[in-house]
Write a protein that holds these residues in place. Structure first.
Motif, PDB file in Angstrom:
ATOM      1  N   SER A 115       4.015  20.796  -1.866  1.00  0.00           N
ATOM      2  CA  SER A 115       4.307  21.427  -1.075  1.00  0.00           C
ATOM      3  C   SER A 115       3.575  21.641   0.019  1.00  0.00           C
ATOM      4  CB  SER A 115       4.390  23.040  -1.755  1.00  0.00           C
ATOM      5  OG  SER A 115       2.940  23.427  -2.053  1.00  0.00           O
ATOM      6  N   LEU A 116       3.268  21.147   0.326  1.00  0.00           N
ATOM      7  CA  LEU A 116       1.820  21.315   1.840  1.00  0.00           C
ATOM      8  C   LEU A 116       2.330  20.178   2.605  1.00  0.00           C
ATOM      9  CD1 LEU A 116      -1.193  22.863   0.881  1.00  0.00           C
ATOM     10  CD2 LEU A 116       1.076  24.166   1.798  1.00  0.00           C
ATOM     11  N   TYR A 117       2.181  18.810   2.359  1.00  0.00           N
ATOM     12  CA  TYR A 117       2.167  17.638   3.017  1.00  0.00           C
ATOM     13  C   TYR A 117       3.453  16.465   2.352  1.00  0.00           C
ATOM     14  CZ  TYR A 117      -2.868  19.209   3.484  1.00  0.00           C
ATOM     15  OH  TYR A 117      -3.890  19.679   2.878  1.00  0.00           O
ATOM     16  N   LYS A 118       4.718  17.300   2.215  1.00  0.00           N
ATOM     17  CA  LYS A 118       6.011  16.960   2.161  1.00  0.00           C
ATOM     18  C   LYS A 118       6.541  15.223   3.021  1.00  0.00           C
ATOM     19  CE  LYS A 118       8.801  18.283  -0.717  1.00  0.00           C
ATOM     20  NZ  LYS A 118      10.244  18.887  -1.379  1.00  0.00           N
ATOM     21  N   LYS A 119       6.184  16.308   4.103  1.00  0.00           N
ATOM     22  CA  LYS A 119       7.237  15.790   5.515  1.00  0.00           C
ATOM     23  C   LYS A 119       6.175  15.070   5.884  1.00  0.00           C
ATOM     24  CE  LYS A 119      10.290  19.944   6.384  1.00  0.00           C
ATOM     25  NZ  LYS A 119      10.645  20.931   8.020  1.00  0.00           N
ATOM     26  N   SER A 120       4.471  14.692   5.718  1.00  0.00           N
ATOM     27  CA  SER A 120       4.128  14.093   6.886  1.00  0.00           C
ATOM     28  C   SER A 120       3.850  13.010   5.863  1.00  0.00           C
ATOM     29  CB  SER A 120       3.042  14.928   6.398  1.00  0.00           C
ATOM     30  OG  SER A 120       1.573  14.087   7.059  1.00  0.00           O
ATOM     31  N   VAL A 121       3.796  12.576   4.392  1.00  0.00           N
ATOM     32  CA  VAL A 121       3.561  11.260   3.611  1.00  0.00           C
ATOM     33  C   VAL A 121       5.003  10.827   4.475  1.00  0.00           C
ATOM     34  CG1 VAL A 121       3.614  10.961   1.216  1.00  0.00           C
ATOM     35  CG2 VAL A 121       2.450  12.979   1.984  1.00  0.00           C
ATOM     36  N   HIS A 177       6.887  10.633   6.331  1.00  0.00           N
ATOM     37  CA  HIS A 177       7.052   9.989   7.416  1.00  0.00           C
ATOM     38  C   HIS A 177       6.291   8.897   7.972  1.00  0.00           C
ATOM     39  CE1 HIS A 177       6.495   9.861  12.324  1.00  0.00           C
ATOM     40  NE2 HIS A 177       5.223  10.146  11.439  1.00  0.00           N
ATOM     41  N   PHE A 178       5.169   8.421   6.763  1.00  0.00           N
ATOM     42  CA  PHE A 178       4.477   7.761   6.993  1.00  0.00           C
ATOM     43  C   PHE A 178       4.410   7.165   5.684  1.00  0.00           C
ATOM     44  CE2 PHE A 178       1.538  10.611   9.309  1.00  0.00           C
ATOM     45  CZ  PHE A 178       1.320   9.928  10.702  1.00  0.00           C
ATOM     46  N   LEU A 179       4.716   6.685   4.811  1.00  0.00           N
ATOM     47  CA  LEU A 179       5.034   6.435   4.167  1.00  0.00           C
ATOM     48  C   LEU A 179       6.278   5.624   3.657  1.00  0.00           C
ATOM     49  CD1 LEU A 179       2.805   7.720   1.167  1.00  0.00           C
ATOM     50  CD2 LEU A 179       1.882   6.309   2.893  1.00  0.00           C
ATOM     51  N   GLY A 180       7.314   6.504   4.190  1.00  0.00           N
ATOM     52  CA  GLY A 180       8.894   6.431   4.140  1.00  0.00           C
ATOM     53  C   GLY A 180       9.817   7.123   2.780  1.00  0.00           C
ATOM     54  N   LYS A 181      10.712   8.097   3.075  1.00  0.00           N
ATOM     55  CA  LYS A 181      11.536   8.494   2.277  1.00  0.00           C
ATOM     56  C   LYS A 181      11.398   7.060   0.794  1.00  0.00           C
ATOM     57  CE  LYS A 181      14.736  11.382   0.921  1.00  0.00           C
ATOM     58  NZ  LYS A 181      16.305  11.737   1.552  1.00  0.00           N
ATOM     59  N   LEU A 215       1.069  -1.390  -0.015  1.00  0.00           N
ATOM     60  CA  LEU A 215       0.158   0.119   0.146  1.00  0.00           C
ATOM     61  C   LEU A 215       0.733   1.161   0.274  1.00  0.00           C
ATOM     62  CD1 LEU A 215      -3.047   0.569   2.539  1.00  0.00           C
ATOM     63  CD2 LEU A 215      -1.729   2.358   1.761  1.00  0.00           C
ATOM     64  N   LYS A 216       2.210   1.476   0.929  1.00  0.00           N
ATOM     65  CA  LYS A 216       2.540   2.198   1.308  1.00  0.00           C
ATOM     66  C   LYS A 216       2.961   2.459  -0.190  1.00  0.00           C
ATOM     67  CE  LYS A 216       2.956   1.914   6.138  1.00  0.00           C
ATOM     68  NZ  LYS A 216       3.940   1.612   6.493  1.00  0.00           N
ATOM     69  N   LYS A 217       4.015   2.010  -0.723  1.00  0.00           N
ATOM     70  CA  LYS A 217       4.548   1.763  -1.831  1.00  0.00           C
ATOM     71  C   LYS A 217       3.987   1.941  -3.446  1.00  0.00           C
ATOM     72  CE  LYS A 217       8.148   1.328  -5.168  1.00  0.00           C
ATOM     73  NZ  LYS A 217       8.824   1.874  -5.367  1.00  0.00           N
ATOM     74  N   ASN A 218       2.655   1.529  -3.680  1.00  0.00           N
ATOM     75  CA  ASN A 218       1.559   2.099  -4.642  1.00  0.00           C
ATOM     76  C   ASN A 218       0.950   3.663  -4.529  1.00  0.00           C
ATOM     77  OD1 ASN A 218       1.851   0.033  -5.244  1.00  0.00           O
ATOM     78  ND2 ASN A 218       0.455  -0.734  -4.720  1.00  0.00           N
ATOM     79  N   LEU A 219       1.113   4.053  -2.725  1.00  0.00           N
ATOM     80  CA  LEU A 219       0.359   5.065  -2.542  1.00  0.00           C
ATOM     81  C   LEU A 219       1.574   6.444  -3.193  1.00  0.00           C
ATOM     82  CD1 LEU A 219      -1.543   6.698  -1.398  1.00  0.00           C
ATOM     83  CD2 LEU A 219      -0.434   6.675   1.239  1.00  0.00           C
ATOM     84  N   GLY A 220       2.659   6.191  -2.323  1.00  0.00           N
ATOM     85  CA  GLY A 220       3.820   6.519  -3.016  1.00  0.00           C
ATOM     86  C   GLY A 220       3.773   7.240  -4.132  1.00  0.00           C
ATOM     87  N   GLN A 221       3.686   6.437  -5.097  1.00  0.00           N
ATOM     88  CA  GLN A 221       3.754   6.370  -6.724  1.00  0.00           C
ATOM     89  C   GLN A 221       2.057   6.977  -7.458  1.00  0.00           C
ATOM     90  OE1 GLN A 221       6.302   6.237  -8.345  1.00  0.00           O
ATOM     91  NE2 GLN A 221       7.169   5.473  -6.134  1.00  0.00           N
ATOM     92  N   GLU A 273       9.715   8.641  -3.469  1.00  0.00           N
ATOM     93  CA  GLU A 273      10.879   8.534  -5.221  1.00  0.00           C
ATOM     94  C   GLU A 273      10.325   8.397  -6.376  1.00  0.00           C
ATOM     95  OE1 GLU A 273      13.659  10.589  -4.723  1.00  0.00           O
ATOM     96  OE2 GLU A 273      13.966  10.110  -2.632  1.00  0.00           O
ATOM     97  N   PHE A 274       9.950   9.882  -7.142  1.00  0.00           N
ATOM     98  CA  PHE A 274       9.139   9.457  -8.034  1.00  0.00           C
ATOM     99  C   PHE A 274       9.644   8.212  -9.336  1.00  0.00           C
ATOM    100  CE2 PHE A 274       6.157  11.136 -11.945  1.00  0.00           C
ATOM    101  CZ  PHE A 274       5.498   9.836 -11.595  1.00  0.00           C
ATOM    102  N   GLU A 275       8.932   7.019  -9.482  1.00  0.00           N
ATOM    103  CA  GLU A 275       9.294   6.570 -10.642  1.00  0.00           C
ATOM    104  C   GLU A 275       9.165   6.756 -11.518  1.00  0.00           C
ATOM    105  OE1 GLU A 275       8.310   2.461  -9.810  1.00  0.00           O
ATOM    106  OE2 GLU A 275       9.539   2.854  -7.380  1.00  0.00           O
ATOM    107  N   ASN A 276       7.989   7.551 -12.103  1.00  0.00           N
ATOM    108  CA  ASN A 276       7.319   7.391 -13.497  1.00  0.00           C
ATOM    109  C   ASN A 276       7.638   6.764 -14.454  1.00  0.00           C
ATOM    110  OD1 ASN A 276       6.462  10.103 -15.434  1.00  0.00           O
ATOM    111  ND2 ASN A 276       8.402  10.723 -16.149  1.00  0.00           N
TER     112      ASN A 276
END
Length: 450
Positions: free
Chosen positions: A244-250, A252-256, A225-231, A260-263
């Motif tokens: 720009s608003l939620y980067k730190k929160s995202v 924190h919960f999903l893991g840095k 779930l976290k991997k899919n949502l991160g993308q 990282e955008f794979e595009n």
């Protein structure tokens, strides 16, 4: 095999090595009841039993179920009947109406539907499956009220009932709930509150969350779930308004590492019709509105026909007319094969468009929901819930999808809805239900992401 499939495969193997612990029983009444039971298949004794629709069911009992199914399909498609459709729908909808939630009050008094159900049970409804369950001695877990109440009336004490919507009709609870031993698994607090109002003892109500597919969650740490949502959050926010608003929160919960955008693909929309096959025309409108982007390869559209071959044929004609390989039609004659196909499509789905049915709970996966017009009382409550937690949007005119959906994307609104659903809706229903059935109590957890 990608990482998502590999993670689920390992989980699946571990579960298959454990003992089968319960009978799994559902009903062929739209997809909701069957979709709710399917994620639990690894703890089931034998195949999932669909009451009234298996070879061991007596002919008299099958007739009772067929009559009930016809009423359900008539409700779903009534509005399409010329001249009299709306009136038929209102009559049927009234019989399944859910009362307003406020003010808080005692709603334990029996209803006409409850009395009809218990009369049908005395006349043989669910008799064959209850005899089988009783002989086995294993618990009964069902996503439909009739088998649960039938087992309870027969004196069977190990009965679990999964609620499939955010709110429910009185028919889900026995005439005399204080004498019942049914344990209910509620997907959200609203459903739990309603069960309490209907007279179900608090110690028989467990807020578990809706049982979501493990393929889309991974392990209990929600790795897939976290991997899919991160993308997904990148595809839903092309102008970086959300990030720009939620980067730190995202992070924190999903893991840095998951952010990282794979595009590696394009924005993907999945449009799904319900079990009765209604609202297929909306899929055509969406496709033609997005025609240019589909042809250019800027977007992908999944058109989900479920188990309805006539709807699949309709969608395939739409695909042929537009002549784009970026339209995929998803259908199977076997319902569980269809669920597998849809779950695979949801791995890369960015927007889920459907009526607010049991799929409303899939917002917990971090997928924003676009809602078609509601069909029935329970869907109106699902819609309200999605709007309250800011995880879903009422559809605008589907003929202009390209315009209003693009606006939501550019403003970051769809990304915000995906994030809201992930944070606010319960995600671990499948794990919680399995744990309760095997251990007799809810798992202890202080995890913020429930």
């Amino acid at each position: 095999m990608n990482k998502s499939k590999e993670a689920y495969r390992k989980t699946d193997m571990m579960q298959n090595s454990s003992n089968k612990t319960t009978w799994l029983v559902t009903a062929d009444m739209g997809y909701g009841h069957q979709r709710a039971i399917y994620p639990l298949r690894n703890i089931g004794q034998g195949n999932i039993v669909s009451v009234g629709n298996n070879k061991n069911t007596p002919a008299s009992e099958r007739k009772l179920w067929k009559r009930t199914l016809k009423i359900y399909e008539l409700l779903s498609r009534a509005r399409e009947i010329p001249l009299v459709g709306n009136q038929i729908f209102k009559i049927l909808d009234y019989s399944l109406m859910i009362p307003s939630y406020y003010p808080y009050r005692n709603l334990s008094k029996s209803s006409f539907q409850v009395r009809i159900l218990e009369s049908s049970i005395k006349n043989g409804l669910c008799r064959s499956i209850i005899e089988k369950v009783t002989l086995s001695g294993l618990p009964l877990t069902t996503s439909f009220y009739a088998p649960a109440i039938a087992a309870d009336l027969a004196g069977y004490s190990r009965t679990y009932c999964i609620i499939c919507d955010t709110d429910l009709n009185r028919v889900w609870v026995r005439k005399d709930p204080w004498e019942s031993n049914i344990n209910y698994f509620a997907p959200c607090g609203r459903a739990a509150g309603r069960l309490k109002a209907y007279g179900v003892p608090e110690n028989h109500i467990h807020i578990t969350g809706f049982p979501l597919p493990k393929e889309l969650m991974g392990d209990e740490n929600l790795s897939v779930l976290k991997k899919n949502l991160g993308q997904r959050l990148h595809y839903l926010d092309p102008n970086k308004r959300f990030w720009s608003l939620y980067k730190k929160s995202v992070k924190h919960f999903l893991g840095k590492e998951n952010c990282e955008f794979e595009n590696s693909r394009v924005l993907t929309i999945t449009y799904a019709v319900g079990g009765a096959g209604a609202q297929a025309k909306i899929g055509k409108q969406i496709a033609f509105s997005l025609k240019e982007k589909l042809i250019k390869g800027e977007i992908k559209l999944n058109l989900v026909a479920g188990t309805r071959p006539e709807v699949a044929n309709y969608f395939n004609k739409v695909k042929e007319s537009i002549q784009s390989e970026n339209i995929e039609v998803i259908c199977s004659k076997n319902i569980y094969e269809y669920f597998d196909k849809m779950n695979e499509a949801l791995q890369t789905t960015d927007v889920l468009w459907s009526k607010p049915s049991e799929l409303s709970f899939y917002c917990a996966l971090g997928i924003p929901i676009i809602m078609t017009p509601t069909i029935g009382s329970q869907e109106r409550f699902n819609k309200k819930w999605l709007q309250e937690i800011q995880a879903g949007f009422k559809q605008e005119n589907p003929a202009y999808t390209d315009q209003w959906l693009t606006d939501l994307l550019h403003k970051g609104r769809l990304a915000e809805a995906a994030w809201a659903g992930f944070l606010k809706a319960r995600k671990k229903g499948t794990f919680n239900i399995e744990y309760y059935i095997q251990n007799g109590h809810m798992p202890e957890s202080d995890d913020t992401l429930r």
